[in-house]
Write an enzyme that holds these catalytic residues in place. Structure first.
Site, PDB file in Angstrom:
ATOM      1  N   GLY A 149      19.640 -27.132 -46.856  1.00 20.13           N
ATOM      2  CA  GLY A 149      20.264 -28.333 -47.397  1.00 20.13           C
ATOM      3  C   GLY A 149      20.047 -28.513 -48.878  1.00 20.13           C
ATOM      4  O   GLY A 149      20.910 -29.023 -49.591  1.00 20.13           O
ATOM      5  N   TYR A 183      13.521 -24.015 -53.531  1.00 21.48           N
ATOM      6  CA  TYR A 183      12.921 -22.978 -52.695  1.00 21.48           C
ATOM      7  C   TYR A 183      12.423 -21.800 -53.536  1.00 21.48           C
ATOM      8  O   TYR A 183      12.157 -20.733 -53.000  1.00 21.48           O
ATOM      9  CB  TYR A 183      13.938 -22.476 -51.663  1.00 21.48           C
ATOM     10  CG  TYR A 183      14.433 -23.553 -50.738  1.00 21.48           C
ATOM     11  CD1 TYR A 183      13.739 -23.863 -49.573  1.00 21.48           C
ATOM     12  CD2 TYR A 183      15.589 -24.267 -51.036  1.00 21.48           C
ATOM     13  CE1 TYR A 183      14.203 -24.863 -48.721  1.00 21.48           C
ATOM     14  CE2 TYR A 183      16.054 -25.264 -50.192  1.00 21.48           C
ATOM     15  CZ  TYR A 183      15.355 -25.559 -49.044  1.00 21.48           C
ATOM     16  OH  TYR A 183      15.807 -26.552 -48.203  1.00 21.48           O
ATOM     17  N   HIS A 199       9.641 -27.347 -52.307  1.00 27.83           N
ATOM     18  CA  HIS A 199       9.780 -26.976 -50.899  1.00 27.83           C
ATOM     19  C   HIS A 199       8.971 -25.731 -50.538  1.00 27.83           C
ATOM     20  O   HIS A 199       8.735 -25.471 -49.361  1.00 27.83           O
ATOM     21  CB  HIS A 199      11.249 -26.732 -50.544  1.00 27.83           C
ATOM     22  CG  HIS A 199      12.055 -27.987 -50.417  1.00 27.83           C
ATOM     23  ND1 HIS A 199      11.503 -29.226 -50.260  1.00 27.83           N
ATOM     24  CD2 HIS A 199      13.415 -28.181 -50.414  1.00 27.83           C
ATOM     25  CE1 HIS A 199      12.454 -30.139 -50.177  1.00 27.83           C
ATOM     26  NE2 HIS A 199      13.623 -29.537 -50.260  1.00 27.83           N
TER      27      HIS A 199
END
Length: 254
Positions: free
Chosen positions: A151, A157, A163
């Site tokens: 998402g 990332y 994250h």
């Protein structure tokens, strides 16, 4: 090439559904065979229970032992047996899912829990009686690749993104499951910001997926260290002279 495509998304009209359709079409157009396990469409049962392994309720349910016994006796449930037969036929495996809460959907985790059980996927010995895993196993000689939608945007990332690095988020699947079982694990196909893609961006993602799928036979796998390749000691801990002073998941890459 015989490809098993395992899909875990509840909506066929989603981006995941579109990518699965386009990817399978591209493989078939090049003469490859594709079998699909669309877990939501199959109404797959993700729960490990006694019925899956023909266990007698009067006895204590020891999951690994019951699964091993059922596999050896051919008494595991028909849905488990059917998935194992697909895995046996496959030359390559595609695992496709949306990343939910930093992992795979529960239905896919339940597919692994029920199908990849002791006696079939682990607890195996080599010709010399040694335990095998991490580079050798029931998927030896097969290739595997994850296709993952996320998402958030790509930078979340990255190595310093909040994250966490996506390679580390996927380490349990790629290293602990696929490589442990002996597969040659190919770099994943990652589609960030999946909820916000325009139709044009969706087609770009499909194009990348098609290219990656058709290159599966020749793509260099992720260079994980093999269990019995000399980098680990008898306790399966990296030898002191291998990546000295380093820790973390990256040390398991050669």
């Amino acid at each position: 090439m015989n490809v098993l495509w395992v899909l875990a998304h509840p909506e066929p009209r989603s981006l995941n559904g579109y990518l699965a359709t386009e990817g399978q079409r591209a493989l078939r157009a090049e003469g490859h065979q594709v079998e699909e396990s669309d877990l939501y469409a199959m109404n797959w049962n993700p729960t490990v229970d006694t019925a899956g392994y023909a266990h007698r309720p009067a006895e204590r349910f020891q999951v690994a032992a019951a699964a091993d016994r059922a596999y050896k006796n051919g008494t595991q449930s028909a849905d488990i047996r059917a998935e194992q037969e697909k895995l046996t036929r496959a030359d390559a495996i595609v695992i496709q899912f949306p990343m939910w809460w930093f992992g795979m959907p529960a239905i896919l985790k339940g597919w692994f829990d029920r199908v990849w059980h002791q006696g079939f996927a682990y607890g195996l010995r080599g010709p010399n009686g040694e335990w095998i895993g991490y580079g050798d196993g029931f998927l030896a000689g097969k290739r595997a690749m994850a296709v993952v939608t996320m998402g958030g945007p790509a930078w979340l990332y990255g190595e310093r993104g909040i994250h966490g690095a996506v390679d580390e988020l996927l380490f349990p699947l790629q290293h602990g499951t696929l490589f442990y079982a002996g597969a040659e694990v190919l770099p994943p196909v990652l589609i960030p910001a999946a909820d916000r893609l325009t139709p044009e961006e969706g087609e770009t993602a499909a194009k990348e997926l098609r290219e990656r799928l058709l290159a599966m036979p020749t793509t260099e796998p992720v260079p994980y260290r093999t269990q019995n390749g000399g980098d680990y000691d008898d306790n399966r801990v990296l030898r002191p002279d291998v990546a000295p002073g380093l820790t973390g998941l990256g040390v398991h890459l050669a």
